[in-house]
Design a protein around this motif. Structure first.
Motif, PDB file in Angstrom:
ATOM      1  N   HIS A   1       7.423  28.192  89.677  1.00 27.75           N
ATOM      2  CA  HIS A   1       7.681  29.580  90.062  1.00 27.75           C
ATOM      3  C   HIS A   1       7.794  29.750  91.583  1.00 27.75           C
ATOM      4  O   HIS A   1       7.995  30.849  92.073  1.00 27.75           O
ATOM      5  N   SER A   2       7.667  28.648  92.314  1.00 28.54           N
ATOM      6  CA  SER A   2       7.873  28.704  93.764  1.00 28.54           C
ATOM      7  C   SER A   2       8.532  27.405  94.211  1.00 28.54           C
ATOM      8  O   SER A   2       8.298  26.350  93.636  1.00 28.54           O
ATOM      9  N   VAL A   3       9.371  27.531  95.232  1.00 29.52           N
ATOM     10  CA  VAL A   3      10.128  26.379  95.711  1.00 29.52           C
ATOM     11  C   VAL A   3      10.061  26.334  97.226  1.00 29.52           C
ATOM     12  O   VAL A   3      10.262  27.339  97.901  1.00 29.52           O
TER      13      VAL A   3
ATOM     14  N   PHE B   1      15.711  31.392  89.308  1.00 32.81           N
ATOM     15  CA  PHE B   1      14.437  31.347  88.598  1.00 32.81           C
ATOM     16  C   PHE B   1      14.662  31.859  87.183  1.00 32.81           C
ATOM     17  O   PHE B   1      15.359  32.852  86.973  1.00 32.81           O
ATOM     18  N   LEU B   2      14.059  31.161  86.212  1.00 37.03           N
ATOM     19  CA  LEU B   2      14.272  31.469  84.804  1.00 37.03           C
ATOM     20  C   LEU B   2      12.973  31.873  84.124  1.00 37.03           C
ATOM     21  O   LEU B   2      11.908  31.345  84.445  1.00 37.03           O
ATOM     22  N   GLY B   3      13.090  32.772  83.134  1.00 35.59           N
ATOM     23  CA  GLY B   3      11.945  33.150  82.320  1.00 35.59           C
ATOM     24  C   GLY B   3      11.737  32.154  81.199  1.00 35.59           C
ATOM     25  O   GLY B   3      12.510  31.198  81.042  1.00 35.59           O
ATOM     26  N   GLU B   4      10.702  32.375  80.399  1.00 32.09           N
ATOM     27  CA  GLU B   4      10.386  31.483  79.266  1.00 32.09           C
ATOM     28  C   GLU B   4      11.571  31.289  78.326  1.00 32.09           C
ATOM     29  O   GLU B   4      11.752  30.216  77.771  1.00 32.09           O
ATOM     30  N   ASP B   5      12.369  32.344  78.138  1.00 31.12           N
ATOM     31  CA  ASP B   5      13.496  32.270  77.201  1.00 31.12           C
ATOM     32  C   ASP B   5      14.768  31.710  77.838  1.00 31.12           C
ATOM     33  O   ASP B   5      15.809  31.636  77.200  1.00 31.12           O
TER      34      ASP B   5
ATOM     35  N   VAL C   1      10.737  29.042 101.883  1.00 27.62           N
ATOM     36  CA  VAL C   1       9.951  29.138 100.658  1.00 27.62           C
ATOM     37  C   VAL C   1      10.430  30.355  99.866  1.00 27.62           C
ATOM     38  O   VAL C   1      10.581  31.439 100.431  1.00 27.62           O
ATOM     39  N   VAL C   2      10.691  30.159  98.578  1.00 30.25           N
ATOM     40  CA  VAL C   2      11.055  31.277  97.703  1.00 30.25           C
ATOM     41  C   VAL C   2      10.111  31.281  96.511  1.00 30.25           C
ATOM     42  O   VAL C   2       9.725  30.230  96.000  1.00 30.25           O
TER      43      VAL C   2
ATOM     44  N   SER D   1      10.476  28.449  85.166  1.00 28.54           N
ATOM     45  CA  SER D   1      11.191  27.285  85.661  1.00 28.54           C
ATOM     46  C   SER D   1      12.175  27.723  86.748  1.00 28.54           C
ATOM     47  O   SER D   1      12.420  28.914  86.934  1.00 28.54           O
ATOM     48  N   ALA D   2      12.719  26.730  87.442  1.00 29.23           N
ATOM     49  CA  ALA D   2      13.689  27.006  88.495  1.00 29.23           C
ATOM     50  C   ALA D   2      14.853  26.027  88.374  1.00 29.23           C
ATOM     51  O   ALA D   2      14.671  24.869  88.003  1.00 29.23           O
ATOM     52  N   LEU D   3      16.026  26.514  88.688  1.00 35.51           N
ATOM     53  CA  LEU D   3      17.226  25.692  88.681  1.00 35.51           C
ATOM     54  C   LEU D   3      17.787  25.684  90.095  1.00 35.51           C
ATOM     55  O   LEU D   3      18.203  26.719  90.608  1.00 35.51           O
TER      56      LEU D   3
END
Length: 117
Positions: A53-55, A66-70, A85-86, A93-95
């Motif tokens: 949740h952080s990059v 950034f993606l949710g559970e679904d 930092v984001v 998750s993050a792509l």
């Protein structure tokens, strides 16, 4: 060269296949190497980081979705510079993508992605 656990997975946007694949990183070492630009996966347009949740971007300017559970896009950060930092606390998750690719792919909040590893 040390091999780290990762694989290429197809990127589907809103149920539609694309011709793009992303590397799927597992474990903290894989995440760290992804952000340093090391051990890059040939043919990948980006890296999918689960449980993220952080990059902290360490290598070059990138786009981050950034993606949710679904798998739905919650937030898109374009042109994230090195050492920037984001954070998206709601993300699971993050792509990370090449700079400018999120816009070209039409990624924005609410767009569902299908990433199966």
């Amino acid at each position: 060269m040390t091999r780290h656990r990762h694989s290429l997975i197809p990127l589907r946007i809103d149920g539609q296949p694309t011709r793009r694949e992303v590397a799927h990183r597992r474990g903290w070492l894989g995440h760290a190497l992804a952000f340093q630009g090391k051990d890059a996966q040939p043919g990948a347009c980006g890296t999918w980081l689960r449980r993220c949740h952080s990059v902290v971007n360490l290598h070059r300017s990138v786009d981050i979705a950034f993606l949710g559970e679904d798998g739905t896009v919650i937030k898109v950060c374009a042109k994230v510079r090195p050492w920037e930092v984001v954070i998206c606390r709601k993300a699971s998750s993050a792509l990370t993508l090449r700079r400018g690719l999120a816009s070209r792919l039409g990624l924005r909040p609410g767009v569902p992605l299908d990433l199966h590893a």
